[in-house]
Design a protein around this motif. Structure first.
Motif, short mmCIF file in Angstrom:
data_model
loop_
_atom_site.label_atom_id
_atom_site.label_comp_id
_atom_site.label_asym_id
_atom_site.label_seq_id
_atom_site.Cartn_x
_atom_site.Cartn_y
_atom_site.Cartn_z
N THR A 1 0.83 -1.21 0.00
CA THR A 1 0.00 0.00 0.00
C THR A 1 0.86 1.25 0.00
N ASN A 2 0.25 2.36 -0.43
CA ASN A 2 0.93 3.66 -0.33
C ASN A 2 -0.06 4.65 0.27
N LEU A 3 0.47 5.73 0.81
CA LEU A 3 -0.35 6.66 1.57
C LEU A 3 -1.44 7.30 0.71
N LYS A 4 -1.14 7.61 -0.54
CA LYS A 4 -2.13 8.29 -1.41
C LYS A 4 -3.36 7.42 -1.63
N SER A 5 -3.12 6.17 -2.02
CA SER A 5 -4.26 5.27 -2.27
C SER A 5 -5.00 4.97 -0.98
N LEU A 6 -4.28 4.95 0.14
CA LEU A 6 -4.92 4.69 1.42
C LEU A 6 -5.86 5.83 1.79
N LEU A 7 -5.42 7.05 1.56
CA LEU A 7 -6.25 8.22 1.86
C LEU A 7 -7.50 8.23 0.97
N GLN A 8 -7.33 7.83 -0.29
CA GLN A 8 -8.48 7.78 -1.21
C GLN A 8 -9.50 6.74 -0.72
N SER A 9 -8.98 5.58 -0.30
CA SER A 9 -9.87 4.51 0.20
C SER A 9 -10.58 4.97 1.46
N HIS A 10 -9.83 5.66 2.31
CA HIS A 10 -10.42 6.13 3.56
C HIS A 10 -11.54 7.13 3.28
N ALA A 11 -11.33 7.99 2.29
CA ALA A 11 -12.34 8.98 1.92
C ALA A 11 -13.62 8.29 1.42
N LEU A 12 -13.43 7.22 0.65
CA LEU A 12 -14.57 6.46 0.15
C LEU A 12 -15.35 5.85 1.31
N ILE A 13 -14.62 5.31 2.27
CA ILE A 13 -15.26 4.67 3.43
C ILE A 13 -16.09 5.68 4.21
N ILE A 14 -15.53 6.88 4.36
CA ILE A 14 -16.25 7.92 5.10
C ILE A 14 -17.52 8.34 4.36
N THR A 15 -17.37 8.56 3.04
CA THR A 15 -18.51 9.06 2.26
C THR A 15 -19.61 8.03 2.10
N THR A 16 -19.26 6.76 2.19
CA THR A 16 -20.28 5.71 2.04
C THR A 16 -20.82 5.25 3.39
N GLY A 17 -20.38 5.89 4.49
CA GLY A 17 -20.94 5.61 5.80
C GLY A 17 -20.46 4.35 6.47
N HIS A 18 -19.23 3.90 6.14
CA HIS A 18 -18.72 2.65 6.70
C HIS A 18 -17.68 2.87 7.80
N THR A 19 -17.64 4.06 8.34
CA THR A 19 -16.59 4.37 9.33
C THR A 19 -16.73 3.58 10.62
N ASN A 20 -17.94 3.12 10.93
CA ASN A 20 -18.15 2.39 12.18
C ASN A 20 -18.15 0.87 12.01
N ASN A 21 -17.75 0.43 10.81
CA ASN A 21 -17.62 -1.01 10.63
C ASN A 21 -16.30 -1.45 11.25
N ILE A 22 -16.39 -2.37 12.18
CA ILE A 22 -15.20 -2.76 12.96
C ILE A 22 -14.11 -3.34 12.07
N TYR A 23 -14.48 -4.15 11.09
CA TYR A 23 -13.49 -4.82 10.27
C TYR A 23 -12.80 -3.84 9.32
N ILE A 24 -13.57 -2.89 8.81
CA ILE A 24 -12.98 -1.87 7.95
C ILE A 24 -12.08 -0.95 8.79
N ALA A 25 -12.54 -0.60 9.99
CA ALA A 25 -11.73 0.24 10.88
C ALA A 25 -10.42 -0.45 11.24
N ALA A 26 -10.50 -1.76 11.51
CA ALA A 26 -9.30 -2.52 11.86
C ALA A 26 -8.31 -2.54 10.70
N LYS A 27 -8.86 -2.66 9.46
CA LYS A 27 -7.99 -2.67 8.29
C LYS A 27 -7.31 -1.32 8.10
N LEU A 28 -8.07 -0.22 8.31
CA LEU A 28 -7.49 1.12 8.23
C LEU A 28 -6.38 1.31 9.26
N ILE A 29 -6.63 0.84 10.49
CA ILE A 29 -5.63 0.96 11.55
C ILE A 29 -4.35 0.24 11.15
#
Length: 788
Positions: A49-77
């Motif tokens: 992974t690289n920081l740019k693509s990670l930030l883009q993925s994180h933005a998608l997660i926020i905009t689609t309302g998945h920020t409180n999904n434990i498994y997605i949050a764990a992957k971001l961490i």
């Protein structure tokens, strides 16, 4: 494994469950495109992974309302933690903004910090987890115990151990038990570690490996090897050693010098398919090097697929240690040819090998190579050069290195101080140490011992007392070697009070301590006290060594005390040291000096190995008691052995001949010195002059003295003049006396001798002339005195 679980359907289920927990009537809906992107995100490998693509993925997660999904949050961490250490704060923010935190999410954030070496922060998170009443599980605790071990928090580790014991996690999971064993092993508490290990109902290969390596790393390699053998023998639950277990086993064998066991282990590694593993190959190589098996070491070195600097260094170190200098240098050149650049360590090893072999020319040549390749910028290399030149007694070259641009580091100063002492340059040793103190450079134990010993040799005892103060001030008196050197210094200065005080203050004495104190007593003529100390030493369960017994036998010889010598001899028989050549020689000397020549000869004849000292001691004993024929007999027997006589041997035999008046035998023996390429010294000439003079061969005696390649001393002239007086050879005596006065005009004895010779034949004018010459030259006759 994660990819298997995070398929679209599983993700959909988790999201729906999470949504239902928030609101029973609301279910999240999202497009197929969004789902595909999230699935792609979940399958990302952290290493790619690289920081740019990670930030883009994180933005998608926020905009689609998945920020409180434990498994997605764990992957971001996890992904933020794998980018850079600075983005751990991003991992923490993701964690903080996730509303529902279960053990899986807590484990994710704890792992993020733990994996980046942030052990304190990971333990703080663990405390917070506990504070929120979220129970740790089998994934949490291995990280927690490992972090505690790295930080050395013994009390906290035991506290957590007690808490998790209530959860029965130690008994239920081998990973938790293994991490506990690791923690206690890291603390050095192998008793606790083994107790946990012993109570584990199920032990896997990790558990066995941890306990084995724990014992090895805590200096209990024998127990580590026992555990390895037990594991292999029992094959508990089908558990077999892996390459890490084998590494621990090889380390244990190397530390113990257990070559046979190491070979068996090597065979097991090859049989089990781990022989090609790089770590196993390196471990095998190191094991054989520690066991001193040069052939096996070289063979295992040839089997190493990827030979790195460590592999080459291991082989070179062994060759240097065993003084196989040709092989050592050859391996060094092969290493260079393979394209591997040497570091300071391997160059220092080659230098050390050259120094140990006393190869002066080769050491200088290698120094030239070091300079040409610009390896001399390394402090380790400079220090090795100083040590080598010190060992070779080339202090002028050592000084050039020391005074060079990069030579003066702390270790270099200490090496130079030690080098000056070893080469007998005590004054320079003391001066350089004093300069170190003025410059604020810290001295090590070796340099401190060197300067104390130098003060002792130079008889600068006041300076030695100042060093004693320095030792106390810097809390170094607890070092046994330093305290021993102080005892020796005070003993040499005849200050037994201070010597005894240092001895009594020592909590940890060794055999050298007792030997040094005994030597101090003996040096001051307190033989009885030395023997009392010998009795006290044994009473306190210290075992006297060969040096102890040699010291006491020497003392018995000095005072010709047969009783004390026999006491030591009896102890030698009791402990089984009778076959030691050094002690047998000391016993031969003691009995000879006590007049027990028959006993002395008996011990000498019983010796399986005789060295030059053994022969010299017996011959000197016979010479001392006028047994010239026996002395000559032993001399002839010695010539029939492989041991060649030295200067002391000839001196002892010539002395025996002189006392017995064996002129022809003496002449024959003296002439044979050249057969052994030995040059007669003043003492040899003195014996011959005495032998010839006493027997009345004054012409031969005079001719011998006048033909000497070295200037005769007072003993030779005195012996000749005495013989001339005894045999009434006035003319010859006067002639010899004139030669003597020319050689030493200030010696009053020569003037008195020639005056006596003149007066014996009534040449009173000449007597007056001699007295006038003495007055003119201001030569005074020494006043005689008596203690009676």
């Amino acid at each position: 494994m994660f990819q298997k679980h995070f398929t679209f359907n599983v993700l959909d289920t988790h999201l729906m469950i999470f949504s239902k927990n928030l609101n029973n009537n609301i279910v999240l809906h999202y497009s197929t495109e969004t789902t595909d992107k999230i699935n792609t995100f979940l399958s990302i490998n952290p290493s790619s992974t690289n920081l740019k693509s990670l930030l883009q993925s994180h933005a998608l997660i926020i905009t689609t309302g998945h920020t409180n999904n434990i498994y997605i949050a764990a992957k971001l961490i996890s992904l933020y933690a794998s980018t850079t250490e600075q983005h751990l704060i991003s991992s923490k923010k993701v964690f903080d903004f996730t509303i529902f935190k279960d053990p899986f999410l807590w484990n994710s954030i704890i792992k993020a910090y733990f994996s980046n070496g942030k052990y304190t922060e990971s333990l703080e998170l663990f405390n917070n987890m506990w504070g929120f009443n979220v129970l740790p599980n089998q994934f949490t605790l291995p990280m927690v115990f490992s972090a505690i071990a790295e930080l050395g928090l013994v009390d906290f580790g035991m506290e957590v151990h007690g808490l998790v014991s209530k959860l029965n996690l130690v008994e239920e999971n081998s990973a938790v038990g293994s991490s506990l064993v690791y923690m206690y092993a890291k603390f050095g508490l192998m008793g606790n570690a083994y107790k946990v290990f012993d109570e584990m109902p199920v032990r896997d290969v990790v558990s066995w490996t941890v306990i084995i390596k724990g014992y090895v790393e805590n200096g209990e390699s024998d127990k580590g090897l026992e555990c390895f053998c037990l594991m292999y023998k029992n094959e508990e639950g089908g558990v077999r050693p892996n390459f890490r277990t084998l590494e621990g086993g090889f380390q244990a064998c190397g530390n113990l010098g257990a070559l046979v066991e190491g070979k068996c282990l090597h065979g097991l590694a090859m049989k089990s398919g781990f022989g090609s593993y790089e770590i196993v190959q390196s471990s095998v190589l190191l094991m054989y090097s520690k066991c001193g098996s040069v052939e096996e070491m070289y063979r295992s070195f040839c089997e190493v697929d990827e030979k790195d600097l460590l592999s080459w260094t291991t082989v070179i170190v062994v060759y240097a240690r065993d003084e196989c200098i040709g092989e050592c240098v050859d391996m060094f050149l092969k290493m260079l040819g393979s394209g591997i650049s040497p570091d300071g360590m391997v160059i220092s090893c080659v230098l050390s090998g050259l120094g140990n072999a006393m190869m002066v020319s080769e050491a200088k040549a290698f120094h030239g190579f070091i300079v040409r390749r610009n390896y001399d910028d390394d402090h380790m290399v400079d220090n090795a050069l100083l040590a080598v030149y010190g060992k070779l007694r080339l202090l002028n070259l050592a000084e050039k290195v020391f005074n060079g641009g990069s030579g003066q580091n702390t270790e270099a100063w200490n090496v130079m101080v030690n080098g000056y002492w070893k080469t007998g340059l005590e004054a320079k040793c003391v001066n350089l140490f004093r300069e170190m103190q003025y410059s604020g450079i810290e001295s090590d134990i070796n340099s401190l011992i060197s300067v104390i010993s130098s003060c002792s040799r130079l008889e600068k005892f006041q300076l030695g007392q100042s060093l004693h103060c320095h030792v106390i001030k810097n809390l170094m008196l607890g070092n046994v070697s330093v305290a021993n050197s102080l005892i020796d210094m005070y003993g040499r200065s005849k200050n037994l009070t201070l010597s005894w005080r240092v001895f009594c203050m020592m909590n940890d004495k060794d055999v050298v301590t007792w030997n040094t104190m005994m030597s101090s007593y003996i040096g001051c003529g307190k033989i009885t006290k030395a023997f009392d100390l010998f009795d006290e030493m044994r009473a306190e369960s210290y075992k006297p060594n060969i040096a102890t017994l040699a010291i006491l036998l020497s003392a018995s010889s000095q005072v010709s005390s047969l009783e004390k010598g026999e006491k030591v001899h009896q102890y030698i028989k009791e402990v089984g040291f009778g076959e030691n050549t050094l002690l047998a020689t000391a016993l031969t000397d003691m009995y000879a000096k006590c007049g027990q020549l028959t006993k002395s000869r008996e011990i000498f004849d019983s010796m399986e190995k005789k060295d030059i000292v053994s022969w010299n001691v017996l011959i000197s004993g016979y010479a001392m008691y006028g047994e010239a024929n026996y002395a000559i007999e032993m001399f002839k027997k010695m010539e029939q052995t492989e041991i060649n006589p030295n200067e002391l041997t000839f001196l002892a035999v010539l002395s025996a001949c002189a006392h017995a008046g064996l002129v022809e035998e003496g002449k024959s023996i003296f002439s044979r010195m050249k057969d052994y390429s030995l040059m007669p010294t003043l003492k040899h000439y003195s014996c011959m002059a005495d032998l010839l003079g006493r027997s009345g061969n004054l012409d031969d005696a005079e001719a011998l003295v006048l033909s000497m390649p070295i200037a005769p001393d007072a003993a030779i002239w005195g012996s000749l003049l005495s013989s001339c007086k005894i045999y009434g050879q006035v003319e010859k005596g006067i002639r010899i006396a004139k030669h003597a006065i020319e050689s030493d005009p200030e010696n009053d004895g020569y003037y008195i001798a020639i005056s006596d010779l003149y007066s014996s034949v009534g040449m009173w004018k000449e007597v007056e002339m001699v007295r006038k010459i003495m007055k003119d030259r201001k030569v005074r006759k020494e006043v005689g005195w008596s203690t009676v």
